[in-house]
Design an enzyme around this catalytic site. Structure first.
Site, mmCIF file in Angstrom:
data_model
loop_
_atom_site.group_PDB
_atom_site.id
_atom_site.type_symbol
_atom_site.label_atom_id
_atom_site.label_comp_id
_atom_site.label_asym_id
_atom_site.label_seq_id
_atom_site.Cartn_x
_atom_site.Cartn_y
_atom_site.Cartn_z
ATOM 1 N N SER A 116 0.949 -1.255 0.128
ATOM 2 C CA SER A 116 0.056 -0.006 0.041
ATOM 3 C C SER A 116 0.898 1.264 -0.061
ATOM 4 O O SER A 116 1.773 1.205 0.536
ATOM 5 C CB SER A 116 -0.965 0.111 1.100
ATOM 6 O OG SER A 116 -1.476 1.082 1.292
ATOM 7 N N LYS A 170 -4.477 -6.951 3.061
ATOM 8 C CA LYS A 170 -4.459 -5.670 2.364
ATOM 9 C C LYS A 170 -5.645 -5.402 1.891
ATOM 10 O O LYS A 170 -6.176 -4.302 1.697
ATOM 11 C CB LYS A 170 -3.480 -5.899 1.118
ATOM 12 C CG LYS A 170 -3.561 -4.997 0.066
ATOM 13 C CD LYS A 170 -3.142 -3.690 0.495
ATOM 14 C CE LYS A 170 -2.901 -2.350 -0.362
ATOM 15 N NZ LYS A 170 -4.006 -2.278 -1.378
ATOM 16 N N HIS A 173 -7.372 -3.736 4.572
ATOM 17 C CA HIS A 173 -6.775 -2.298 4.519
ATOM 18 C C HIS A 173 -7.648 -1.324 3.721
ATOM 19 O O HIS A 173 -7.976 -0.336 3.995
ATOM 20 C CB HIS A 173 -5.467 -2.298 4.242
ATOM 21 C CG HIS A 173 -4.864 -1.253 3.918
ATOM 22 N ND1 HIS A 173 -5.060 -0.461 2.541
ATOM 23 C CD2 HIS A 173 -4.129 -0.153 4.495
ATOM 24 C CE1 HIS A 173 -4.442 0.850 2.563
ATOM 25 N NE2 HIS A 173 -3.803 0.865 3.683
ATOM 26 N N ASN A 174 -8.004 -2.136 2.649
ATOM 27 C CA ASN A 174 -8.673 -1.236 1.549
ATOM 28 C C ASN A 174 -9.951 -1.059 1.791
ATOM 29 O O ASN A 174 -10.730 0.081 1.696
ATOM 30 C CB ASN A 174 -8.500 -1.909 0.108
ATOM 31 C CG ASN A 174 -7.307 -1.867 -0.738
ATOM 32 O OD1 ASN A 174 -6.195 -1.500 0.005
ATOM 33 N ND2 ASN A 174 -6.895 -1.812 -2.016
ATOM 34 N N GLU A 177 -9.842 1.742 4.168
ATOM 35 C CA GLU A 177 -9.783 3.021 3.478
ATOM 36 C C GLU A 177 -10.988 3.580 2.558
ATOM 37 O O GLU A 177 -11.271 4.754 2.695
ATOM 38 C CB GLU A 177 -8.551 2.581 2.261
ATOM 39 C CG GLU A 177 -8.457 3.539 1.078
ATOM 40 C CD GLU A 177 -7.537 2.991 0.117
ATOM 41 O OE1 GLU A 177 -6.449 2.336 0.256
ATOM 42 O OE2 GLU A 177 -7.907 3.013 -1.111
HETATM 43 C C1 6PG Z 1 -3.269 1.409 -1.584
HETATM 44 C C2 6PG Z 1 -4.435 1.578 -2.424
HETATM 45 C C3 6PG Z 1 -4.389 1.049 -3.752
HETATM 46 C C4 6PG Z 1 -5.397 1.526 -4.845
HETATM 47 C C5 6PG Z 1 -6.770 1.041 -4.426
HETATM 48 C C6 6PG Z 1 -7.862 1.730 -5.232
HETATM 49 O O1 6PG Z 1 -3.362 0.659 -0.722
HETATM 50 O O2 6PG Z 1 -2.306 1.753 -2.052
HETATM 51 O O3 6PG Z 1 -5.655 1.056 -1.752
HETATM 52 O O4 6PG Z 1 -4.391 -0.522 -3.631
HETATM 53 O O5 6PG Z 1 -5.386 2.719 -4.807
HETATM 54 O O6 6PG Z 1 -6.946 -0.414 -4.849
HETATM 55 O O7 6PG Z 1 -8.946 1.231 -4.993
HETATM 56 P P1 6PG Z 1 -10.392 1.485 -5.492
HETATM 57 O O8 6PG Z 1 -10.005 1.916 -6.896
HETATM 58 O O9 6PG Z 1 -11.417 0.323 -5.311
HETATM 59 O O10 6PG Z 1 -10.683 2.913 -4.958
#
Ligand code: 6PG
Length: 467
Positions: A116, A170, A173-174, A177
């Protein structure tokens, strides 16, 4: 991202063998950044593999899904026992489990590593979540830990657990996010519509928030995005961007997996569905037209602006605690289901730097899990009890204001509802059980006796003990 990971490795004195399907890309990396370290470019996959010392650590950075399988298929015949294939893409953890098992059968290691931090993170220090065998981490650990972000001298990388554990973490984590961004977006909307504040003022508010408990990368860049002016129109950038959020799928996976594991990740689910709602223009437009005068309660606007800003800040913090609590619940449920032995405190530690959800309060989460790895929920850790308690009145006022003013705040509202559900002495689930037993003889348990029971609803209403 692969390019930046390669540069990061080279900058840390690891010689990097390079291969890309399009050789021109390899050449451009070497010509632009060859002075950053030792790069060994190869045009063919065979030469690439042959140029690496055994056991070979090979990072694969391609699109998740079929492209990953295709690369693995080409690589495997060229590898030798003990070599390690590392997938740094956003793969689904179930795919990673399948690939790990297949390569293990061939005496190879497969490591699904969540990475990430976006492109900048890959270059300057990402948060890395590697799964796979403990043996593979012996080879990889020092290398990954060297290129990861460092916080207080601790690398934001650790061995997460076997097979799919890294990609699972991960994925969650997302999911967090998604929830974090949705909460931030709702806070912005409340300040914009509730106070009528313009984006530059809201940018300043987020800038101030970033100096307190909410300090985090996402709050920091929210201030940047809101302060930005569109060069073409002179309008605030936020006003010229289409209000339909995209998604690549990791949030959806987090919710789907949580449903399978029976973990209520309501904040992440609301955030994922909120993106989906935003994208349904074909429903949004006619609904707006059908309700031109949708009732908004008179006098809903907050009269004390500073007090409202502080209420929103506290509501954001409390809702964020819920989102993280739910995410950690899912990590622990996954760890139990797949026997991964994931240490939640260690996950909070490696998210403190490099990743998108890096935040000051991850230190608090780490402390909470270090003090009690078996915490039933983060919400009962003493620090968070105090923080949530302090914000509770604000949280209720903000959700009520949103409802009265007709401002959608699904993540704020559902986090509060989740919190209230967890702390309720009695839930109406008892009625659900009664209904299920009435229409389908699904049975229920009683508060005063063990066993399962069924009432003869269509008969004399007597109760039978069923088990
Ligand atoms: C990270 C981000 C990366 C990416 C996401 C965006 O941890 O660096 O999460 O993995 O920016 O996958 O996800 P979406 O396109 O689903 O918002």
């Amino acid at each position: 991202m692969g390019r930046n990971l390669a540069r990061n490795l080279a900058r840390h004195d690891f010689p990097v063998a390079l291969h890309n399907r399009t050789y021109a890309r390899t050449e451009s990396l070497v010509s632009e950044h060859g002075d950053e370290g030792t790069f060994v470019p190869s045009e063919s996959l065979e030469d690439f593999v042959a140029s690496i010392a055994r056991p070979r650590p090979i990072i694969v950075m391609v699109k998740a899904g079929e492209p990953t399988d295709a690369v693995i298929e080409q690589l495997v015949p060229l590898l030798d026992e003990g070599d390690v294939v590392i997938d740094c893409g956003n793969a689904h953890f179930a795919d990673t489990r399948r690939r790990e098992a297949a390569l293990r059968d061939k005496a190879l290691h497969f490591v699904g590593a969540g990475v990430s931090g976006g492109e900048e993170g890959a270059l300057h220090g990402p948060s890395i979540m590697p799964g796979g065998s403990a043996e593979s981490y012996e080879t990889l650990g020092p290398m990954l830990e060297a290129i990861a972000a460092q916080v207080d001298g601790t690398p934001c990388c650790t061995h997460v657990g076997p097979d799919g554990a890294g990609h699972f973490v991960k994925m969650v984590h997302n999911g967090i996010e998604y929830a974090d961004m949705q909460l931030i977006a709702e806070a912005y909307d409340l300040l914009r519509r509730g106070l009528g504040a313009d984006p530059s003022r809201i940018a300043a508010i987020f800038g101030e928030w970033n100096e307190g408990d909410l300090e985090s990368y996402l709050i920091e860049i929210t201030a940047d995005v809101l302060a930005h002016t569109d060069a073409a129109t002179g309008q605030p950038f936020i006003d010229v961007v289409l209000d339909q959020a995209e998604q690549k799928g990791t949030g959806r996976w987090t919710v789907q997996t949580a449903l399978d594991l029976g973990v209520p990740v309501t904040g992440i689910a609301e955030a994922t569905f909120a993106r989906s709602v935003s994208g349904h223009a074909e429903q949004r437009e006619p609904t707006r037209a059908a309700y031109p005068d949708a009732h908004v309660e008179a006098g809903w606007r907050p009269d004390d602006e500073d007090a409202f800003v502080e209420d929103v800040r506290r509501a954001l913090y409390a809702s964020k605690v819920v989102a993280y609590a739910q995410g950690f619940d899912e990590i622990q449920a996954g760890s139990r289901a797949y026997d991964w032995g994931i240490d939640p405190g260690a996950m909070a530690t490696i998210w403190r730097g490099g990743c998108i959800i890096r935040a000051r309060f991850l230190d608090r989460i780490r402390e909470a899990y270090d003090a009690d790895p078996e915490l039933p929920t983060l919400l009962v850790a003493p620090y968070f009890v105090e923080a949530v308690q302090e914000g509770l009145e604000s949280w209720r006022r903000v959700v009520a204001t949103a409802a009265r003013g007709g401002i959608p705040a699904p993540a704020f509202a559902s986090s509060l509802a989740y919190f209230d559900a967890l702390r309720a002495e009695r839930l109406p689930a008892a009625l659900i059980q009664g209904l299920r037993d009435d229409f389908g003889a699904h049975t229920y348990r009683r508060v005063d006796r063990p066993g399962t029971f069924h009432t003869l609803w269509a008969g004399d209403l007597s109760e039978e003990k069923q088990g």
